[in-house]
Design an enzyme around this catalytic site. Structure first.
Site, PDB file in Angstrom:
ATOM      1  N   TYR A 182       0.861  -1.186   0.000  1.00  0.00           N
ATOM      2  CA  TYR A 182       0.000   0.000   0.000  1.00  0.00           C
ATOM      3  C   TYR A 182       0.892   1.228   0.000  1.00  0.00           C
ATOM      4  CZ  TYR A 182      -3.504   3.436   1.410  1.00  0.00           C
ATOM      5  OH  TYR A 182      -4.337   4.533   1.471  1.00  0.00           O
ATOM      6  N   ASP A 231       9.344   2.773   0.336  1.00  0.00           N
ATOM      7  CA  ASP A 231       8.232   3.461   0.976  1.00  0.00           C
ATOM      8  C   ASP A 231       8.322   3.158   2.472  1.00  0.00           C
ATOM      9  OD1 ASP A 231       5.953   4.511   1.984  1.00  0.00           O
ATOM     10  OD2 ASP A 231       4.575   3.522   0.586  1.00  0.00           O
ATOM     11  N   LYS A 262       3.517   9.408   8.491  1.00  0.00           N
ATOM     12  CA  LYS A 262       3.234   8.909   9.832  1.00  0.00           C
ATOM     13  C   LYS A 262       4.169   9.521  10.900  1.00  0.00           C
ATOM     14  CE  LYS A 262       0.363   5.334   8.043  1.00  0.00           C
ATOM     15  NZ  LYS A 262       0.435   4.397   6.953  1.00  0.00           N
TER      16      LYS A 262
HETATM   17  C1  LIG Z   1      -0.096   4.880   5.464  1.00  0.00           C
HETATM   18  C2  LIG Z   1       0.770   4.581   4.305  1.00  0.00           C
HETATM   19  C3  LIG Z   1       0.791   5.405   3.153  1.00  0.00           C
HETATM   20  C4  LIG Z   1      -0.170   6.534   2.974  1.00  0.00           C
HETATM   21  O1  LIG Z   1       0.027   7.558   3.899  1.00  0.00           O
HETATM   22  P1  LIG Z   1      -1.174   8.592   4.168  1.00  0.00           P
HETATM   23  O2  LIG Z   1      -0.557   9.586   5.095  1.00  0.00           O
HETATM   24  O3  LIG Z   1      -2.279   7.796   4.766  1.00  0.00           O
HETATM   25  O4  LIG Z   1      -1.540   9.172   2.855  1.00  0.00           O
HETATM   26  C5  LIG Z   1       1.717   5.132   2.173  1.00  0.00           C
HETATM   27  N1  LIG Z   1       2.574   4.108   2.284  1.00  0.00           N
HETATM   28  C6  LIG Z   1       2.579   3.299   3.356  1.00  0.00           C
HETATM   29  C7  LIG Z   1       3.591   2.200   3.436  1.00  0.00           C
HETATM   30  C8  LIG Z   1       1.668   3.501   4.383  1.00  0.00           C
HETATM   31  O5  LIG Z   1       1.647   2.650   5.426  1.00  0.00           O
END
Ligand SMILES: *Cc1c(COP(=O)(O)O)cnc(C)c1O
Length: 420
Positions: free
Chosen positions: A138, A231, A259
């Site tokens: 994701y 990521d 985050k």
């Molecule tokens: C939460 C998450 C995102 C998206 O971040 P948002 O601040 O919710 O847009 C992207 N990549 C990873 C790995 C995530 O866990």
């Protein structure tokens, strides 16, 4: 009003009654009144030990007093300037000191914006259009990456509203499978701008890379003139002060963060080598912009949070994580349940799955009905975790030994009921 009534009203105003899909669960989500440290309270006054922690940002727990003091003093002198500040430099230095691949950085507002921009940058940098992502990873909720996506999107077929012309440029591949990626790259290397990967898959539960897999990704991308994007929206400042790249000693070309970097406030960032980052506007011709980029409140919260994350911090937090996972494994063994306790550092999950989970296909075979019973039992026992098998649970530095013992008792009781 109680959660049930609030949810009924909420459904009139918000699709599905929530503002982000993962928050919805049956029969209705608990509505939150307040939170502090390791605890969160619903509108009925029930107290929960929180292992959802806002889906990852709150490594210090809720509303750390020092972070909140700093945020309040910043709020009293301005909340958005539309002009640069010295604190942005301070936070940039903190990130660049800690994260190996980061030489230059751009602050944005979310993880979604970070990956969207990093992918555009990769395409702009090497003039190729396709990207590779892994099944079940994701990377936020934008068009380029909502293909075989994890987190809340794991519950649905691929999203409507995304043109085929967009998704034809997003190739997918199973995680932890070297041959599958090799094959894809042989066929498509002249078209692939970047491979984007969650170094630890945190949006289908918690799946670690096989031994040598991240090294393999580093080598094959380098050999084929493809950028490697980590990521680290979850793993950044979670696994170690330098994130997964320090934890596993692999340096990608670009990193995306979110985050934890905002210290509990909305923020994201992407960073990488000078020669790549210099292509971002206004220095270069890859456009990226944002009214709230480098927002003074989020930046202040980020500085205050990162300030606390030293070696000892991770040593203590990860010790708690190890203890918790060991104890869960023991409970699972004693109950004779053939299921998987997973995680690392301060991340953990239990897969309701007989097989070791190394990719999305195996994760999907987990028993989500039993997981749902387990989730509700935990909730009834005063523990709040994400309501999905395909999310990760977290610990914060606010979680006391007492919290962890309570958590273990609740996990044992809940597992017993889920497997009755
Ligand atoms: C939460 C998450 C995102 C998206 O971040 P948002 O601040 O919710 O847009 C992207 N990549 C990873 C790995 C995530 O866990």
């Amino acid at each position: 009003m109680n959660s049930k009534d609030l949810f009924n009203e909420s459904k009139r105003y918000f699709p599905g009654g929530v503002n982000s899909p993962v928050r919805a669960f049956k029969p209705y989500p608990v509505f939150i009144e307040k939170a502090k440290g390791s605890k969160i309270w619903d509108v009925e006054g029930n107290e929960y030990i929180d292992c959802c922690l806002g889906y990852g940002p709150l490594i210090l727990g809720h509303s750390d007093s020092n972070v909140i003091d700093n945020v309040c003093s910043q709020a009293s002198i301005g909340t958005a300037y539309g002009a640069p500040t010295e604190n942005e430099i301070k936070l940039a230095k903190m990130v660049i000191d800690r994260v190996p691949c980061a030489e230059m950085i751009r602050f944005v507002n979310s993880g979604t914006e970070a990956t969207m921009s990093a992918i555009r940058l990769a395409r702009g940098f090497n003039g190729k259009n396709k990207i590779v992502k892994f099944e079940g990873s994701y990377h936020g909720a934008h068009d380029y990456v909502l293909v075989k996506s994890g987190s809340g999107a794991a519950a649905l077929p691929d999203s409507l509203g995304i043109p085929e012309d967009t998704t034809k440029n997003t190739l997918t591949c199973p995680y932890n499978d070297e041959d599958a990626l090799k094959k894809l790259i042989v066929d498509e290397k002249d078209n692939i701008a970047a491979v984007i990967v969650e170094p630890v898959m945190g949006n289908i539960g918690c799946v670690e890379p096989n031994n040598g897999y991240l090294e393999f990704l580093r080598e094959i991308t380098e050999e084929n003139n493809i950028l490697l994007i980590f990521d680290e929206v979850i793993t950044g400042f979670r696994l170690s002060s330098g994130g997964a790249q320090t934890y596993y000693s692999i340096t990608p070309d670009l990193v995306t963060m979110g985050k934890i970097i905002g210290g509990g406030f909305p923020m994201g960032a992407f960073a990488g080598k000078h020669e790549i980052m210099e292509m971002i506007a206004p220095e270069g011709n890859v456009y990226q912009a944002g009214t709230f980029n480098g927002n003074p409140i989020s930046v202040k919260a980020g500085i205050s949070t990162l300030n606390k994350l030293d070696q000892d911090f991770y040593k203590n937090l990860n010790k708690k994580g190890n203890y918790l996972r060991n104890q869960i494994s023991e409970i699972v063994d004693n109950l004779d349940l053939n299921i998987q306790t997973v995680g690392l550092a301060s991340m953990f999950q239990i897969y309701f799955n007989r097989d070791k989970v190394t990719n999305y296909e195996i994760a999907k075979k987990s028993d989500i009905e039993r997981f749902s019973i387990y989730f509700h039992e935990l909730l009834d026992n005063g523990i709040f975790i994400p309501p999905s098998q395909f999310e990760c649970n977290f610990l914060s530095s606010s979680h006391s030994n007492e919290d962890i013992e309570k958590l273990l008792i609740a996990i044992e009781d809940s597992l017993k009921i889920a497997w009755k």
